[in-house]
Enzyme design. Structure first.
Site, PDB file in Angstrom:
ATOM      1  N   LYS A  16      55.628 128.309  95.975  1.00  0.00           N
ATOM      2  CA  LYS A  16      56.402 128.184  94.721  1.00  0.00           C
ATOM      3  C   LYS A  16      55.511 128.467  93.519  1.00  0.00           C
ATOM      4  O   LYS A  16      54.295 128.283  93.561  1.00  0.00           O
ATOM      5  CB  LYS A  16      57.037 126.790  94.576  1.00  0.00           C
ATOM      6  CG  LYS A  16      56.080 125.637  94.238  1.00  0.00           C
ATOM      7  CD  LYS A  16      55.909 125.358  92.762  1.00  0.00           C
ATOM      8  CE  LYS A  16      54.766 124.415  92.552  1.00  0.00           C
ATOM      9  NZ  LYS A  16      54.002 124.093  91.569  1.00  0.00           N
ATOM     10  N   ALA A 107      52.188 124.533  95.898  1.00  0.00           N
ATOM     11  CA  ALA A 107      52.931 123.568  96.729  1.00  0.00           C
ATOM     12  C   ALA A 107      52.931 123.933  98.210  1.00  0.00           C
ATOM     13  O   ALA A 107      53.909 123.670  98.908  1.00  0.00           O
ATOM     14  CB  ALA A 107      54.365 123.395  96.215  1.00  0.00           C
ATOM     15  N   GLY A 109      51.337 122.662 100.819  1.00  0.00           N
ATOM     16  CA  GLY A 109      51.491 121.505 101.715  1.00  0.00           C
ATOM     17  C   GLY A 109      52.911 120.968 101.658  1.00  0.00           C
ATOM     18  O   GLY A 109      53.527 120.675 102.694  1.00  0.00           O
ATOM     19  N   SER A 110      53.456 120.842 100.438  1.00  0.00           N
ATOM     20  CA  SER A 110      54.830 120.325 100.284  1.00  0.00           C
ATOM     21  C   SER A 110      55.823 121.257 100.965  1.00  0.00           C
ATOM     22  O   SER A 110      56.811 120.817 101.561  1.00  0.00           O
ATOM     23  CB  SER A 110      55.207 120.232  98.797  1.00  0.00           C
ATOM     24  OG  SER A 110      54.324 119.374  98.138  1.00  0.00           O
ATOM     25  N   ASP A 143      57.196 117.185  95.212  1.00  0.00           N
ATOM     26  CA  ASP A 143      57.638 118.584  95.246  1.00  0.00           C
ATOM     27  C   ASP A 143      58.447 118.911  96.507  1.00  0.00           C
ATOM     28  O   ASP A 143      58.995 120.009  96.620  1.00  0.00           O
ATOM     29  CB  ASP A 143      56.430 119.541  95.225  1.00  0.00           C
ATOM     30  CG  ASP A 143      55.860 119.711  93.821  1.00  0.00           C
ATOM     31  OD1 ASP A 143      56.535 119.324  92.856  1.00  0.00           O
ATOM     32  OD2 ASP A 143      54.739 120.237  93.708  1.00  0.00           O
TER      33      ASP A 143
HETATM   34  P1  ATP Z   1      50.818 121.301  94.489  1.00  0.00           P
HETATM   35  O1  ATP Z   1      51.224 122.611  93.886  1.00  0.00           O
HETATM   36  O2  ATP Z   1      51.960 120.548  95.139  1.00  0.00           O
HETATM   37  O3  ATP Z   1      49.950 120.479  93.600  1.00  0.00           O
HETATM   38  P2  ATP Z   1      48.708 122.606  95.828  1.00  0.00           P
HETATM   39  O4  ATP Z   1      49.179 124.004  96.024  1.00  0.00           O
HETATM   40  O5  ATP Z   1      47.825 122.404  94.653  1.00  0.00           O
HETATM   41  O6  ATP Z   1      49.929 121.652  95.754  1.00  0.00           O
HETATM   42  P3  ATP Z   1      48.273 122.255  98.628  1.00  0.00           P
HETATM   43  O7  ATP Z   1      47.933 123.607  99.117  1.00  0.00           O
HETATM   44  O8  ATP Z   1      49.619 121.726  98.918  1.00  0.00           O
HETATM   45  O9  ATP Z   1      47.955 122.129  97.067  1.00  0.00           O
HETATM   46  O10 ATP Z   1      47.148 121.287  99.210  1.00  0.00           O
HETATM   47  C1  ATP Z   1      46.672 120.185  98.518  1.00  0.00           C
HETATM   48  C2  ATP Z   1      45.970 119.292  99.524  1.00  0.00           C
HETATM   49  O11 ATP Z   1      46.950 118.807 100.442  1.00  0.00           O
HETATM   50  C3  ATP Z   1      44.922 120.012 100.334  1.00  0.00           C
HETATM   51  O12 ATP Z   1      43.649 119.648  99.866  1.00  0.00           O
HETATM   52  C4  ATP Z   1      45.129 119.523 101.761  1.00  0.00           C
HETATM   53  O13 ATP Z   1      44.075 118.692 102.176  1.00  0.00           O
HETATM   54  C5  ATP Z   1      46.390 118.681 101.732  1.00  0.00           C
HETATM   55  N1  ATP Z   1      47.405 119.127 102.715  1.00  0.00           N
HETATM   56  C6  ATP Z   1      48.177 118.346 103.464  1.00  0.00           C
HETATM   57  N2  ATP Z   1      48.991 119.054 104.258  1.00  0.00           N
HETATM   58  C7  ATP Z   1      48.766 120.338 103.985  1.00  0.00           C
HETATM   59  C8  ATP Z   1      49.327 121.558 104.479  1.00  0.00           C
HETATM   60  N3  ATP Z   1      50.272 121.560 105.431  1.00  0.00           N
HETATM   61  N4  ATP Z   1      48.874 122.692 103.947  1.00  0.00           N
HETATM   62  C9  ATP Z   1      47.922 122.673 102.981  1.00  0.00           C
HETATM   63  N5  ATP Z   1      47.336 121.562 102.502  1.00  0.00           N
HETATM   64  C10 ATP Z   1      47.761 120.402 102.995  1.00  0.00           C
END
Ligand code: ATP
Length: 295
Positions: A16, A107, A109-110, A143
């Site tokens: 996203k 997002a 992980g979400s 999210d």
């Molecule tokens: P957001 O935009 O929701 O802030 P993000 O893109 O900054 O998320 P993610 O890639 O979702 O960040 O990862 C953030 C942290 O979540 C990572 O450091 C990781 O340890 C943890 N995490 C948990 N599950 C997952 C997953 N399935 N994929 C990626 N990271 C994950």
């Protein structure tokens, strides 16, 4: 509720972007009151799940940055799903093919957690409504409800109050992620809502989406976090400027960064800009908005 052992299913988890991100105030529960226009992009992970006898969960990924334990949001989503439906949890072996950059403001992980919930609903509880699934998602992360429905939506509250919006008109999207993480709590901590100099015109952005007016949308793309970025993350604003100089119609950081996206009117223009950015950055992707209902 129990699929046959040996059954396998998979689901796509889309990344996203924030076409806008505004912080309206601080809530009594300590969270910030947000208004964000969210957009899914075609850059995606694949979440695969094998069902087994017994109640153990295991997770693995082709990315070393994805946790292989109960910190993984796909794992947490599976646990939340079986808790909510009150059914005995089967054995699950989860495998995530990671393409969405990690810790990027996209997002990832979400979205994996949301894909897991859609997968489990489809395989085990098709009568479950979107609202019921999103309520489970909200217990996994702010999210996750948006990632369950995806496409284009206005997210308010902590991000869980969703209103569907018409899709972003066809365009090409360039993504560039510099090689450092930005701590989301640090950025929220830097925000003093009354001192924010600019706010996105969220209502105008929604109207431009309603009108299918890509130029009007691009004029209103803005993320308030850009205004409070610590100086050590200056590269984010440099990438944004570079994209604008390389013919982007708009460019902005997504979420709490550090990924910057640019909107391009043609794939050729985005490819030309990608070629330039690839001289300095490893993680550069050309993608497009995703339309249609995920649910
Ligand atoms: P957001 O935009 O929701 O802030 P993000 O893109 O900054 O998320 P993610 O890639 O979702 O960040 O990862 C953030 C942290 O979540 C990572 O450091 C990781 O340890 C943890 N995490 C948990 N599950 C997952 C997953 N399935 N994929 C990626 N990271 C994950």
């Amino acid at each position: 509720m129990r699929p046959p052992a040996g059954h396998t299913a998979q689901e796509t988890a889309y990344g996203k972007l924030n076409l806008s991100l505004d912080i309206l105030g601080r809530r009594e529960d300590g969270y910030h009151e947000l208004a964000m226009v969210m957009q899914s992009v075609a850059l995606c992970d694949t979440v695969r799940c094998d069902f087994y006898e017994g109640g153990e969960i295991a997770a693995e990924s082709d990315s070393p940055y994805v946790p292989a334990d109960s910190r993984n949001l796909a794992w947490r989503a599976a646990e939340a799903f079986f808790r909510a439906v009150g059914a005995e949890q089967p054995g699950l072996s989860i495998r995530i093919e990671k393409r969405i950059p990690v810790s990027a403001g996209m997002a990832g992980g979400s979205s994996d957690g949301a894909a897991m919930l859609r997968l489990l609903r489809r395989e085990l509880a098709p009568a479950f409504s979107q609202g019921e699934l999103e309520a489970i998602g909200a217990s996994v992360g702010s999210d996750v409800p948006y990632c369950i429905r995806g496409t284009t939506a206005l997210a308010r509250g902590r991000g869980e109050l969703l209103t569907d919006l018409p899709p972003l008109p066809p365009c090409t999207i360039l993504l560039c992620k510099p090689d450092f993480p930005i701590s989301t709590p640090e950025l929220f901590g830097a925000v003093r809502v009354r001192r924010l100099r600019f706010h996105p015109d969220t209502a105008g952005l929604c109207r431009a989406l309603e009108a299918g007016d890509l130029e009007g949308i691009c004029r209103r793309i803005y993320n308030v976090f850009e205004d409070v970025l610590p100086r050590r993350f200056g590269q984010v604003l440099e990438i944004k400027q570079a994209m604008l100089q390389l013919d982007a119609m708009a460019a902005s950081m997504t979420g709490s960064g550090p990924t910057v996206f640019g909107i391009y009117g043609s794939p050729e223009a985005a490819d030309r800009a990608a070629e330039v950015l690839r001289r300095d950055f490893r993680q550069v992707y050309v993608t497009r908005p995703v339309q249609g209902n995920f649910f």
